[in-house]
Design an enzyme around this catalytic site. Structure first.
Site, PDB file in Angstrom:
ATOM      1  N   ASP A  37       0.885  -1.170   0.000  1.00 38.13           N
ATOM      2  CA  ASP A  37       0.000   0.000   0.000  1.00 38.13           C
ATOM      3  C   ASP A  37       0.916   1.210   0.000  1.00 38.13           C
ATOM      4  O   ASP A  37       1.590   1.490   0.989  1.00 38.13           O
ATOM      5  CB  ASP A  37      -0.882  -0.042   1.257  1.00 38.13           C
ATOM      6  N   TYR A  55       0.743   0.162  14.971  1.00 41.20           N
ATOM      7  CA  TYR A  55      -0.217  -0.118  13.906  1.00 41.20           C
ATOM      8  C   TYR A  55       0.076   0.721  12.666  1.00 41.20           C
ATOM      9  O   TYR A  55       0.140   1.941  12.749  1.00 41.20           O
ATOM     10  CB  TYR A  55      -1.658   0.160  14.382  1.00 41.20           C
ATOM     11  N   LYS A 101      -3.242  -2.960   8.032  1.00 37.51           N
ATOM     12  CA  LYS A 101      -3.185  -4.421   8.041  1.00 37.51           C
ATOM     13  C   LYS A 101      -2.299  -4.912   6.909  1.00 37.51           C
ATOM     14  O   LYS A 101      -1.906  -4.149   6.028  1.00 37.51           O
ATOM     15  CB  LYS A 101      -4.594  -4.998   7.907  1.00 37.51           C
TER      16      LYS A 101
HETATM   17  C1  F6R Z   1      -7.464  -0.701   7.716  1.00 32.92           C
HETATM   18  C2  F6R Z   1      -7.333   0.628   7.159  1.00 32.92           C
HETATM   19  C3  F6R Z   1      -8.383   1.639   7.452  1.00 32.92           C
HETATM   20  C4  F6R Z   1      -7.854   2.727   8.367  1.00 32.92           C
HETATM   21  C5  F6R Z   1      -8.949   3.756   8.723  1.00 32.92           C
HETATM   22  C6  F6R Z   1      -8.394   4.921   9.541  1.00 32.92           C
HETATM   23  O1  F6R Z   1      -6.399  -1.510   7.330  1.00 32.92           O
HETATM   24  O2  F6R Z   1      -6.389   0.925   6.485  1.00 32.92           O
HETATM   25  O3  F6R Z   1      -9.538   1.034   7.979  1.00 32.92           O
HETATM   26  O4  F6R Z   1      -7.326   2.171   9.546  1.00 32.92           O
HETATM   27  O5  F6R Z   1      -9.530   4.280   7.557  1.00 32.92           O
HETATM   28  O6  F6R Z   1      -7.347   5.468   8.836  1.00 32.92           O
HETATM   29  P1  F6R Z   1      -6.594   6.798   9.263  1.00 32.92           P
HETATM   30  O7  F6R Z   1      -6.140   6.600  10.686  1.00 32.92           O
HETATM   31  O8  F6R Z   1      -5.482   6.888   8.292  1.00 32.92           O
HETATM   32  O9  F6R Z   1      -7.593   7.928   9.150  1.00 32.92           O
HETATM   33 MG    MG Z   2      -4.850  -2.418   2.128  1.00 31.42          MG
HETATM   34 MG    MG Z   3      -4.233   2.232   2.964  1.00 31.48          MG
END
Ligand code: F6R
Ligand code: MG
Ligand code: MG
Length: 364
Positions: A11, A229, A232
């Site tokens: 990603d 974190y 994923k």
């Molecule tokens: C899960 C993922 C999303 C983000 C969520 C919050 O792998 O990538 O669910 O965790 O959209 O993202 P932020 O903290 O970047 O706003």
């Molecule tokens: Mg992804």
């Molecule tokens: Mg992403």
């Protein structure tokens, strides 16, 4: 000549939040891989995406863990980050590139890798599966169904080449130890481990008849590399099909149950894995539900022929409907377990900070 298929993904920036990979990124990667075909480094490629993950599917003669191939993927990810993601201010530009300098192999640096090297048979079909908003252990139950469950794979009973069973190589992502299990006789021991998919991850499957490799899956756990974190790990896997391996239809049969996997919103929830066509390879509801796309190829004289979009079929419509119903049901639990992951899986999120704050409050 032995052919290698490498699927390397990361990603490195996505469109409208964590939803999808824009065409500008795909086109950049295609242009760079086209150059690599021209110089003879790789034989063929297909660039696609699973949700917000850029997926490089390549065939070559360099073997698994090749520094040249991993270096190429790293340069594509770095270049796409610098020249496209940052310029367009894509969301999470360069997110999975956890280290600065490339040191010979992308394993342990953020990107996910699945590679298979084999002597081409008379005809060699493969399936490449790519998931978004889940973790490598999510494949455990699917690989078990495909290679060890005769209720899924009729060939285990009927075809003498499958009848001898398979060897599952399982990695403990915490300790780095690896274990081999021979099915059918080690089935219960195998299940005792892989039923904990956050820790024990199937890395490879081999055919017992001749030791031939049958499947390879990515095992990266980003949080264990970064200590926090960082999204994923959104796994990939390659499975060989037909003539002594499970038939393509037996491989796909495993995906007719949308099993509950860890990931989804903020990597902190359990949700159904929904098989979708490339058209729906983007996440929506609650950043999900977790999705898997499947592409079929023939490997021919070192080249990938195809793909065919395996879940682009009405026979999977009802699976998607069941997955949506499961999503409705489990979403109603909101922040409660078992929808939200257990405390040990939350240790790399902000939950420890919340606990720290509460501790300070009590001490004051
Ligand atoms: C899960 C993922 C999303 C983000 C969520 C919050 O792998 O990538 O669910 O965790 O959209 O993202 P932020 O903290 O970047 O706003
Ligand atoms: Mg992804
Ligand atoms: Mg992403």
């Amino acid at each position: 000549m032995r052919t290698t298929v490498s699927v390397i993904k990361a990603d490195i920036g996505s469109l409208a939040g964590h939803v999808t990979v824009p065409k500008e990124v795909i086109e950049y990667a295609e242009a760079r891989l086209r150059e690599a075909v021209e110089t003879g480094l790789i034989n063929s490629f297909y660039v696609t995406h699973a949700g917000d993950d850029l997926e490089l599917i390549m065939s070559h003669f360099k073997g698994v863990d090749s520094e040249e191939i991993h270096g190429l993927a790293w340069r594509v990810f770095k270049g796409a980050t610098e020249e496209v993601s940052k310029r367009l201010k894509l969301y999470g530009a360069g997110q999975d590139l956890l280290k600065d300098a490339f040191s010979g192999n992308v394993r342990g640096m953020g990107p996910g890798v699945a590679e298979l090297e084999f002597e081409e048979r008379k005809s060699d079909p493969i399936a490449v599966f790519m998931a978004d908003k889940t973790e490598p252990g999510a494949w455990n139950i699917y690989l078990y169904k495909i290679f060890a469950d005769p209720f899924n794979t009729a060939g285990l009973v009927i075809d003498p080449r499958l009848h001898k069973g398979f060897i599952f190589r399982v990695l403990d992502v915490k300790s780095g130890e690896e274990f081999n299990f021979n099915t059918p006789e080690d089935t219960y021991d195998l299940l005792a481990l892989i039923g904990t998919p956050s820790r024990y991850v199937i890395k490879n499957v081999y055919r017992r008849l001749d030791g031939e490799v049958a499947a390879a899956a990515s095992t990266t756990r980003l949080s264990l590399i970064a200590g926090k974190y960082v999204g994923k790990d959104d796994p990939v896997m390659i499975v060989r099909a037909q003539s002594g391996f499970p038939a393509m239809g037996e491989i796909l049969e495993a995906f007719t149950t949308p099993y509950l996997v860890a990931g989804w919103m903020r990597g902190s929830h359990v949700g159904p894995l929904m098989p979708v066509s490339l058209k729906y390879s983007k996440v929506a509801r609650f950043d999900g539900p977790p999705r898997v796309v499947g592409l079929g190829f023939q490997v021919s004289e070192g080249k990938l022929i195809g793909p065919v979009d395996l879940f682009d079929d009405p026979s999977f419509d009802h699976v998607r409907r069941v997955a949506s119903e499961m999503a409705d049901y489990i979403r109603r639990h909101g922040p409660f377990m078992p929808h939200r992951l257990g405390p040990e899986e939350m240790e790399y999120t902000t939950l420890p900070q919340v606990m720290e704050k509460l501790k300070r409050k009590v001490e004051e």
